[in-house]
Design an enzyme around this catalytic site. Structure first.
Site, PDB file in Angstrom:
ATOM      1  N   LYS A 127      54.735  61.511  49.135  1.00  0.00           N
ATOM      2  CA  LYS A 127      54.233  60.686  48.028  1.00  0.00           C
ATOM      3  C   LYS A 127      53.520  59.468  48.591  1.00  0.00           C
ATOM      4  O   LYS A 127      52.438  59.114  48.145  1.00  0.00           O
ATOM      5  CB  LYS A 127      55.368  60.192  47.126  1.00  0.00           C
ATOM      6  N   CYS A 148      37.814  72.077  41.568  1.00  0.00           N
ATOM      7  CA  CYS A 148      36.653  71.893  40.692  1.00  0.00           C
ATOM      8  C   CYS A 148      37.092  72.152  39.252  1.00  0.00           C
ATOM      9  O   CYS A 148      37.984  72.960  38.995  1.00  0.00           O
ATOM     10  CB  CYS A 148      35.483  72.814  40.993  1.00  0.00           C
ATOM     11  N   GLU A 183      59.777  64.522  50.588  1.00  0.00           N
ATOM     12  CA  GLU A 183      58.988  64.288  49.381  1.00  0.00           C
ATOM     13  C   GLU A 183      58.579  62.813  49.271  1.00  0.00           C
ATOM     14  O   GLU A 183      57.443  62.499  48.909  1.00  0.00           O
ATOM     15  CB  GLU A 183      59.814  64.746  48.158  1.00  0.00           C
ATOM     16  N   ARG A 186      40.937  67.639  39.059  1.00  0.00           N
ATOM     17  CA  ARG A 186      40.716  68.846  39.861  1.00  0.00           C
ATOM     18  C   ARG A 186      39.714  68.623  40.994  1.00  0.00           C
ATOM     19  O   ARG A 186      39.527  69.488  41.852  1.00  0.00           O
ATOM     20  CB  ARG A 186      40.208  69.981  38.974  1.00  0.00           C
ATOM     21  N   HIS A 216      66.467  62.685  68.327  1.00  0.00           N
ATOM     22  CA  HIS A 216      65.797  63.656  69.203  1.00  0.00           C
ATOM     23  C   HIS A 216      64.307  63.336  69.375  1.00  0.00           C
ATOM     24  O   HIS A 216      63.542  64.185  69.809  1.00  0.00           O
ATOM     25  CB  HIS A 216      65.975  65.072  68.649  1.00  0.00           C
ATOM     26  N   LYS A 247      44.083  68.257  42.283  1.00  0.00           N
ATOM     27  CA  LYS A 247      45.369  68.620  41.697  1.00  0.00           C
ATOM     28  C   LYS A 247      45.726  70.082  41.947  1.00  0.00           C
ATOM     29  O   LYS A 247      46.848  70.395  42.310  1.00  0.00           O
ATOM     30  CB  LYS A 247      45.325  68.326  40.190  1.00  0.00           C
ATOM     31  N   GLU A 276      50.101  60.389  50.517  1.00  0.00           N
ATOM     32  CA  GLU A 276      48.968  60.910  49.758  1.00  0.00           C
ATOM     33  C   GLU A 276      48.316  59.888  48.841  1.00  0.00           C
ATOM     34  O   GLU A 276      47.123  59.966  48.581  1.00  0.00           O
ATOM     35  CB  GLU A 276      49.315  62.195  49.002  1.00  0.00           C
ATOM     36  N   TRP A 293      35.186  69.464  43.743  1.00  0.00           N
ATOM     37  CA  TRP A 293      35.940  69.169  44.964  1.00  0.00           C
ATOM     38  C   TRP A 293      35.223  69.970  46.048  1.00  0.00           C
ATOM     39  O   TRP A 293      35.235  71.196  46.030  1.00  0.00           O
ATOM     40  CB  TRP A 293      37.388  69.609  44.823  1.00  0.00           C
ATOM     41  N   ASN A 322      33.614  77.449  39.919  1.00  0.00           N
ATOM     42  CA  ASN A 322      34.823  76.964  40.580  1.00  0.00           C
ATOM     43  C   ASN A 322      35.366  78.125  41.408  1.00  0.00           C
ATOM     44  O   ASN A 322      35.640  79.189  40.858  1.00  0.00           O
ATOM     45  CB  ASN A 322      35.854  76.531  39.527  1.00  0.00           C
ATOM     46  N   GLY A 323      35.488  77.919  42.704  1.00  0.00           N
ATOM     47  CA  GLY A 323      35.995  78.991  43.566  1.00  0.00           C
ATOM     48  C   GLY A 323      35.201  79.025  44.864  1.00  0.00           C
ATOM     49  O   GLY A 323      34.490  78.069  45.191  1.00  0.00           O
TER      50      GLY A 323
HETATM   51  O1  M6R Z   1      50.356  73.299  41.932  1.00  0.00           O
HETATM   52  P1  M6R Z   1      51.276  73.489  43.109  1.00  0.00           P
HETATM   53  O2  M6R Z   1      52.650  73.056  42.820  1.00  0.00           O
HETATM   54  O3  M6R Z   1      51.229  74.884  43.644  1.00  0.00           O
HETATM   55  O4  M6R Z   1      50.679  72.553  44.212  1.00  0.00           O
HETATM   56  C1  M6R Z   1      51.221  72.499  45.492  1.00  0.00           C
HETATM   57  C2  M6R Z   1      50.730  71.286  46.239  1.00  0.00           C
HETATM   58  O5  M6R Z   1      49.341  71.329  46.369  1.00  0.00           O
HETATM   59  C3  M6R Z   1      51.128  69.979  45.539  1.00  0.00           C
HETATM   60  O6  M6R Z   1      52.496  69.895  45.346  1.00  0.00           O
HETATM   61  C4  M6R Z   1      50.661  68.775  46.374  1.00  0.00           C
HETATM   62  O7  M6R Z   1      51.364  68.707  47.559  1.00  0.00           O
HETATM   63  C5  M6R Z   1      50.823  67.479  45.558  1.00  0.00           C
HETATM   64  N1  M6R Z   1      49.629  66.692  45.628  1.00  0.00           N
HETATM   65  C6  M6R Z   1      51.936  66.643  46.037  1.00  0.00           C
HETATM   66  O8  M6R Z   1      52.075  65.481  45.298  1.00  0.00           O
END
Ligand code: M6R
Length: 611
Positions: free
Chosen positions: A488, A2, A484, A27, A507, A606, A491, A73, A99-100
């Site tokens: 990417k 949020c 990674e 956010r 395996h 984010k 997501e 969010w 927010n929280g």
């Molecule tokens: O802000 P942070 O690096 O702690 O966030 C960790 C993950 O939430 C973040 O890397 C998430 O996996 C991304 N959306 C990946 O692209």
């Protein structure tokens, strides 16, 4: 998650709040709302993005010089108009943005209902504002006092702003666990979850601390602790520039951020490495250098992409500094009663510096006496402040939800740490150190070179945009890159993707391979190259479609792969900094071609400030 933003001053509040919400939309983007005070206290809110809220209020009278807004969010209650913030109290005399998460909201709600409060939403935030109202009515106290007392009763995390109809020149804010930045202008104040909505108006900011309450009353700011002790605000100068948080001609933030990597990698090593004199300087590390040198173990805690950077660091630190490293998902680490001692160093990696799981892992490790070192991108963030020492990544603001430049910046900083600790421990000899430093210095130019392949990668993407599954394979330093790359893709394009160590395929996952399965093989020239070539052949034999990331000039793999993307040669220690770039571009183009919202993928936010 949020985003919250508020304004009080001499300008029109609504446009400032709306613009701020757009900046914070990364956010969360389930719903958005504003509260504006001009005689009355008016709340307008809508399910969906800030642009929908903007259209909704276009014909309303939004004139006000005090206001606040929220982009959500969803945690408690589905994304709809009723659950959107701001929330009124039962009397509609006061309103909150939050927010929280309030963990004891159910108990509080029951109690408040028994006292006659009514609720319009399923949110914990509406409970919070009714609690404030209840205290205010019962104790006949001021609004700020009611907020202060309410903070003693709520359990959980919050950044809140409260407005009351009968306190027309007052804005109250408080935080615990969720970030809140206060901007100080000329006779005006701004509040926001991060500095991006503020930077346009002022560079003077105060990062509120946990349990602090800020009250702006008739143009005067006062900060008090939850125990009602007056605090002296520490005003900092923001280093961020406005253009850093704008798209600058790119279609998406993600693409801009991918293209920023030559610069962000350079910025992350700038001033920390002087190749000519063989010098490595990391001020955050200096005080703890001996601890690193004598550490029994380094434990890395992180989530998502930052966790992948941590995996790269495991290879780097063990190889160059010969210190045992464990890489842990912060969310698992905190719940499994880990064995931690005072001779352990915990490195917490986080772009946002706000990830709740990582913060909780830090608190746990701290309570067991470990030294905590943070690697964060957001200056002044909660994780940066919770650690004993740390190093910022200097990647600049990362707005796209998919992390790109933060990853390469983290790997850069971790490489420097591995080199520093290795040379201090005597496990990394000077010649090798020098070679690595020269190689690292050349990385930004090599990334630049890879970015020139964008069009070629776009063409490859077009052939696979309709795939339903992808496999990514890599070994050694390129194994975390495979993970990674898969993250990417899934997501932002919603294609199912798995990353695997190439040799693990036999395996189990090899059963998935047929002529419809695209397999991205990262096969740069390193110590496991020959083995990866064998793994690639196994894929080929099962008719998998191979997209290979290879070192420039490779003459073996092109005859075995459907597509080859060449990256410049470098030391295997630094390979992830190059091999990840084509994977970022591949997922970006596929997502765009599938019509996905690249910067704000569904269900994500984010900074993940909930467990
Ligand atoms: O802000 P942070 O690096 O702690 O966030 C960790 C993950 O939430 C973040 O890397 C998430 O996996 C991304 N959306 C990946 O692209």
């Amino acid at each position: 998650m949020c985003g919250i933003v508020a304004y009080v001053g001499h300008r029109e509040a609504c446009p400032i709040v709306i613009k701020g919400l757009k900046r914070l939309e990364y956010r969360g983007y389930d719903s958005a709302g504003v509260a504006l005070m001009n005689g009355s206290l008016d709340v307008y809110k809508k399910k969906g993005k800030v642009s929908e809220l903007e259209a909704f209020i276009a014909d309303k009278d939004t004139h006000a010089t005090i206001g606040m807004g929220h982009t959500r969010w969803a945690t408690h209650g589905e994304p709809n108009d009723a659950n959107a913030h701001p929330h009124y109290s039962t009397s509609r005399n006061i309103a909150i943005i939050h927010n929280g998460i309030i963990e004891n909201y159910a108990t509080l709600k029951k109690h408040l209902i028994s006292k006659g409060h009514t609720f319009q939403s399923e949110t914990d935030s509406e409970v919070f504002i009714n609690l404030i109202e209840d205290i205010r009515l019962d104790s006949k106290c001021t609004l700020v006092e009611a907020v202060r007392l309410a903070l003693h009763e709520v359990v959980g995390a919050y950044a809140i702003v409260v407005l009351a109809k009968d306190a027309p020149n007052q804005l109250i804010a408080a935080r615990k666990g969720s970030p809140l930045v206060l901007g100080i202008g000329q006779g005006e104040y701004f509040l926001a979850s991060d500095a991006t909505p503020i930077i346009e108006y002022t560079s003077d900011v105060v990062y509120l601390k946990d349990h602090e309450i800020a009250m702006i009353h008739d143009g005067e700011l006062e900060i008090r602790s939850r125990e009602d002790v007056k605090q002296t605000p520490y005003v900092q100068r923001l280093e961020m520039a406005l253009e850093q948080i704008e798209k600058g001609g790119y279609e998406h933030f993600m693409l801009k951020e991918i293209y920023e990597q030559p610069r962000s990698i350079l910025d992350s090593m700038r001033g920390r490495m002087v190749v000519e004199s063989n010098q490595l300087i990391m001020s955050g590390l200096r005080e703890f250098e001996n601890k690193f040198v004598n550490a029994d173990r380094i434990i890395i805690v992180a989530c998502g992409t930052s966790w992948h950077a941590g995996l790269v660091a495991e290879y780097l630190i063990e190889d160059l500094a010969r210190v045992p490293v464990e890489v842990e998902y912060a969310s698992e680490f905190r719940y499994r009663n880990p064995i931690i001692s005072e001779r352990d160093i915990v490195i917490a990696i986080s772009q946002s510096g706000e990830t709740a799981d990582t913060l909780a892992a830090i608190e746990l490790a701290k309570s067991k006496g470990a030294t905590i070192f943070g690697i964060c991108n957001v200056v002044g963030s909660s994780i940066a402040r919770a650690t004993d020492a740390g190093a910022y990544t200097h990647a600049g603001p990362e707005i796209g939800v998919a992390s790109t430049k933060a990853f390469t910046a983290q790997v850069t900083v971790l490489t420097l740490i591995a080199m520093i600790v290795g040379s201090k421990r005597g496990t990394l000899e000077t010649t090798k150190l020098r070679q690595l430093m020269v190689e690292l210095e050349n990385i930004p130019a090599k990334v630049e070179q890879i970015l020139k392949l964008d069009e070629e990668i776009e063409k490859i993407s077009a052939q696979y945009k309709d795939a339903t599954n992808f496999i990514y394979l890599g070994r050694g330093y390129n194994y975390p890159v495979a993970l990674e790359g898969a993250l990417k893709l899934k997501e932002i394009s919603y294609i199912h993707a798995e990353g695997y160590p190439a040799a693990e395929m036999k395996h189990g996952p090899i059963a998935l391979i047929d002529e419809h399965m695209p397999v991205v093989v990262i096969a740069t020239k390193d110590s496991s190259y020959e083995k990866v070539v064998s793994n690639l052949q196994e894929v080929r034999a099962r008719k998998g479609k191979v997209i290979a990331i290879v070192t420039e000039g490779d003459t073996t793999i092109p005859s075995m792969a459907d597509h080859v993307i060449e990256v410049p040669e470098t030391s295997e220690h630094l390979a992830p900094l190059l091999s990840v770039i084509p994977l970022q571009l591949l997922s970006y183009h596929i997502a765009v071609m599938r019509g996905c919202n690249v910067d704000q993928p569904r269900n994500l936010a984010k900074s993940v400030t909930v467990e």
